[in-house]
Design a protein around this motif. Sequence first.
Motif, PDB file in Angstrom:
ATOM      1  N   SER A  59       0.835  -1.200   0.000  1.00 50.61           N
ATOM      2  CA  SER A  59       0.000   0.000   0.000  1.00 50.61           C
ATOM      3  C   SER A  59       0.878   1.262   0.000  1.00 50.61           C
ATOM      4  N   PRO A  60       0.427   2.332  -0.665  1.00 45.91           N
ATOM      5  CA  PRO A  60       1.245   3.554  -0.654  1.00 45.91           C
ATOM      6  C   PRO A  60       1.368   4.113   0.762  1.00 45.91           C
TER       7      PRO A  60
ATOM      8  N   CYS B 197       3.222   7.441   2.765  1.00 48.74           N
ATOM      9  CA  CYS B 197       4.022   8.665   2.820  1.00 48.74           C
ATOM     10  C   CYS B 197       5.236   8.454   3.709  1.00 48.74           C
TER      11      CYS B 197
ATOM     12  N   ALA C  75       1.755   8.799  -1.764  1.00 54.27           N
ATOM     13  CA  ALA C  75       1.031   9.941  -2.325  1.00 54.27           C
ATOM     14  C   ALA C  75       2.034  11.006  -2.773  1.00 54.27           C
TER      15      ALA C  75
ATOM     16  N   GLN D  30       1.293   6.600  -6.486  1.00 54.76           N
ATOM     17  CA  GLN D  30       0.008   7.252  -6.235  1.00 54.76           C
ATOM     18  C   GLN D  30       0.196   8.751  -6.427  1.00 54.76           C
TER      19      GLN D  30
ATOM     20  N   ARG E  96      -7.942   5.248  -5.493  1.00 54.51           N
ATOM     21  CA  ARG E  96      -8.238   4.948  -4.084  1.00 54.51           C
ATOM     22  C   ARG E  96      -9.485   5.722  -3.684  1.00 54.51           C
TER      23      ARG E  96
ATOM     24  N   LEU F 252      -5.753  -3.290   7.928  1.00 57.66           N
ATOM     25  CA  LEU F 252      -5.464  -4.332   8.929  1.00 57.66           C
ATOM     26  C   LEU F 252      -5.562  -5.749   8.350  1.00 57.66           C
TER      27      LEU F 252
ATOM     28  N   GLY G 235      -0.113  -2.481   4.377  1.00 58.11           N
ATOM     29  CA  GLY G 235       0.636  -1.272   4.736  1.00 58.11           C
ATOM     30  C   GLY G 235       1.627  -1.536   5.845  1.00 58.11           C
ATOM     31  N   ARG G 236       1.179  -1.346   7.080  1.00 57.75           N
ATOM     32  CA  ARG G 236       2.108  -1.379   8.211  1.00 57.75           C
ATOM     33  C   ARG G 236       2.793  -2.731   8.389  1.00 57.75           C
TER      34      ARG G 236
HETATM   35  C1  LIG Z   1       3.155   5.671   7.390  1.00 55.77           C
HETATM   36  C2  LIG Z   1       1.887   5.609   6.582  1.00 55.77           C
HETATM   37  C3  LIG Z   1       1.744   6.434   5.478  1.00 55.77           C
HETATM   38  C4  LIG Z   1       0.601   6.342   4.678  1.00 55.77           C
HETATM   39  N1  LIG Z   1       0.541   7.083   3.529  1.00 55.77           N
HETATM   40  C5  LIG Z   1      -0.464   6.853   2.650  1.00 55.77           C
HETATM   41  C6  LIG Z   1      -0.432   7.402   1.341  1.00 55.77           C
HETATM   42  O1  LIG Z   1       0.533   8.040   0.928  1.00 55.77           O
HETATM   43  N2  LIG Z   1      -1.499   7.183   0.529  1.00 55.77           N
HETATM   44  C7  LIG Z   1      -2.560   6.404   0.934  1.00 55.77           C
HETATM   45  O2  LIG Z   1      -3.518   6.250   0.170  1.00 55.77           O
HETATM   46  N3  LIG Z   1      -2.579   5.830   2.143  1.00 55.77           N
HETATM   47  C8  LIG Z   1      -1.552   6.005   2.988  1.00 55.77           C
HETATM   48  N4  LIG Z   1      -1.532   5.348   4.184  1.00 55.77           N
HETATM   49  C9  LIG Z   1      -2.597   4.367   4.471  1.00 55.77           C
HETATM   50  C10 LIG Z   1      -2.131   2.959   4.057  1.00 55.77           C
HETATM   51  O3  LIG Z   1      -1.875   2.895   2.658  1.00 55.77           O
HETATM   52  C11 LIG Z   1      -3.163   1.903   4.439  1.00 55.77           C
HETATM   53  O4  LIG Z   1      -4.366   2.188   3.763  1.00 55.77           O
HETATM   54  C12 LIG Z   1      -3.432   1.897   5.943  1.00 55.77           C
HETATM   55  O5  LIG Z   1      -2.200   1.920   6.663  1.00 55.77           O
HETATM   56  C13 LIG Z   1      -4.228   0.654   6.353  1.00 55.77           C
HETATM   57  O6  LIG Z   1      -3.561  -0.511   5.972  1.00 55.77           O
HETATM   58  P1  LIG Z   1      -2.660  -1.368   7.025  1.00 55.77           P
HETATM   59  O7  LIG Z   1      -3.550  -1.734   8.169  1.00 55.77           O
HETATM   60  O8  LIG Z   1      -2.235  -2.582   6.233  1.00 55.77           O
HETATM   61  O9  LIG Z   1      -1.510  -0.535   7.471  1.00 55.77           O
HETATM   62  C14 LIG Z   1      -0.424   5.446   5.018  1.00 55.77           C
HETATM   63  C15 LIG Z   1      -0.293   4.648   6.149  1.00 55.77           C
HETATM   64  C16 LIG Z   1       0.853   4.700   6.910  1.00 55.77           C
HETATM   65  C17 LIG Z   1       0.997   3.769   8.103  1.00 55.77           C
END
Ligand SMILES: Cc1cc2nc3c(=O)[nH]c(=O)nc-3n(C[C@H](O)[C@H](O)[C@H](O)COP(=O)(O)O)c2cc1C
Length: 400
Positions: free
Chosen positions: A22-23, A25, A57, A100, A232, A304, A326-327
């Motif tokens: 997942s993207p 920042c 992003a 993104q 998205r 999650l 993501g995380r």
């Molecule tokens: C450090 C960080 C930066 C994020 N930056 C973006 C982003 O640039 N664009 C976006 O659409 N979502 C962003 N997110 C949201 C994640 O892409 C993801 O949707 C969210 O963390 C939930 O997924 P997860 O539970 O697998 O972490 C970010 C999340 C984290 C933790």
Amino acid sequence: MSALFQPLQTGGVTLENRIVVSPMCQYSAVEGLAQPWHLIHIGGLMLSGAGLVIMEATATEAAGRITHGCLGLYNHEHEAALASLVSETKKLSSAALGIQIGHAGRRASCRPVKDRNKGESLPPEEGAWQTFGPSAFGVDETWHVPKEMDADDIARVTQSFADAAQRADRAGFDVLEVHAAHGYLLHQFLSPVTNHRTDAYGGSTENRMRFPLEVVRAVRKVWPKDKALGVRVNSTDWHPEGQSIDEAVAFAQQLEAAGVDYVVMSAGNLAPGTQIPPATPGHQVDFATLVKKHTGLVSMAVGLIATPELAEEIVSEDKADLVAIGRAMLDNPRWGLHAAARLGVDVDYPPQYLRARPNNWLGFPLVHPDAQPVEATRQIDRPASSGGWDRPDINTASGR
Ligand SMILES: Cc1cc2nc3c(=O)[nH]c(=O)nc-3n(C[C@H](O)[C@H](O)[C@H](O)COP(=O)(O)O)c2cc1C
């Protein structure tokens, strides 16, 4: 047979498996330019075993950056820095690489978000800039008041998305994702909480969708058909006056008509008053399933999804086509390789790391007790027939 490790075609791109980074920042750019950190970060994730890695992003104009540390794609230098990153990191694996693009709108010009629900507007002495939005009110009384976008602003920002898409194409990205979620500009137009306009861009669902759809159509015109284009979407604002899930599905249908290849169904993060329910594993998957039901789009779930078993369940039960992680990828940038071992799938390892692959290292089942013995079908540094975990001559402390 694992469903998670089956290939999938979206647009003109065939992904090796259903795992997507997942993207995220990094707030580590300088004047919008990618830095060595981005090379290391994305390089590591290209070795994660995911079929697709999506970069963070990236702003389509300077005023669209969330913070001073956000990536940009609005000049030649940005394009050249990303082209170099793409060329280096694509040597590392056969994963597809995406980016993104987005615009922060009224949530631009702030400090990096330390607490996920609370950004902070930059004060003038820290280089605050004029922000833009659908309507002239800030996130709350402590935030900048954005300029309500007039026809020229709308035309300029639309063009900035198309220009950024062309730069991303020239830089070598396979996949482009337009950010229309999380309380940023396109989502600000979509939601009645943030869009109080009385012109053709506000009011009815159709009017609130107008600007985001104009942007997506402008991008579609310039983004090659043999690559993949995604959006998205905010499935729900989790806000009493916010955009409903029915509106999000209607938006996804319009995106399909506009020639988009996939959507990723995220949620929340719009404005004060958002009531995000406690997150449980896979808590946003139902939104991705709705898109599968009501459109022919490739549907990506996010939120999650942290274990290989849950990811496998989502894909094998056809709840979504792709899972964005993501995380869990920040926690473990080999998440996809380890998922393969947990699910008993043999996958390619980078040649430099062959000595650590499951059927080549006695330590693997010690570190990953849930891994299943994997029958080697791909290159390892000794023929599969010569042994596996139980070969003490291979698995010596000092190696060969
Ligand atoms: C450090 C960080 C930066 C994020 N930056 C973006 C982003 O640039 N664009 C976006 O659409 N979502 C962003 N997110 C949201 C994640 O892409 C993801 O949707 C969210 O963390 C939930 O997924 P997860 O539970 O697998 O972490 C970010 C999340 C984290 C933790």
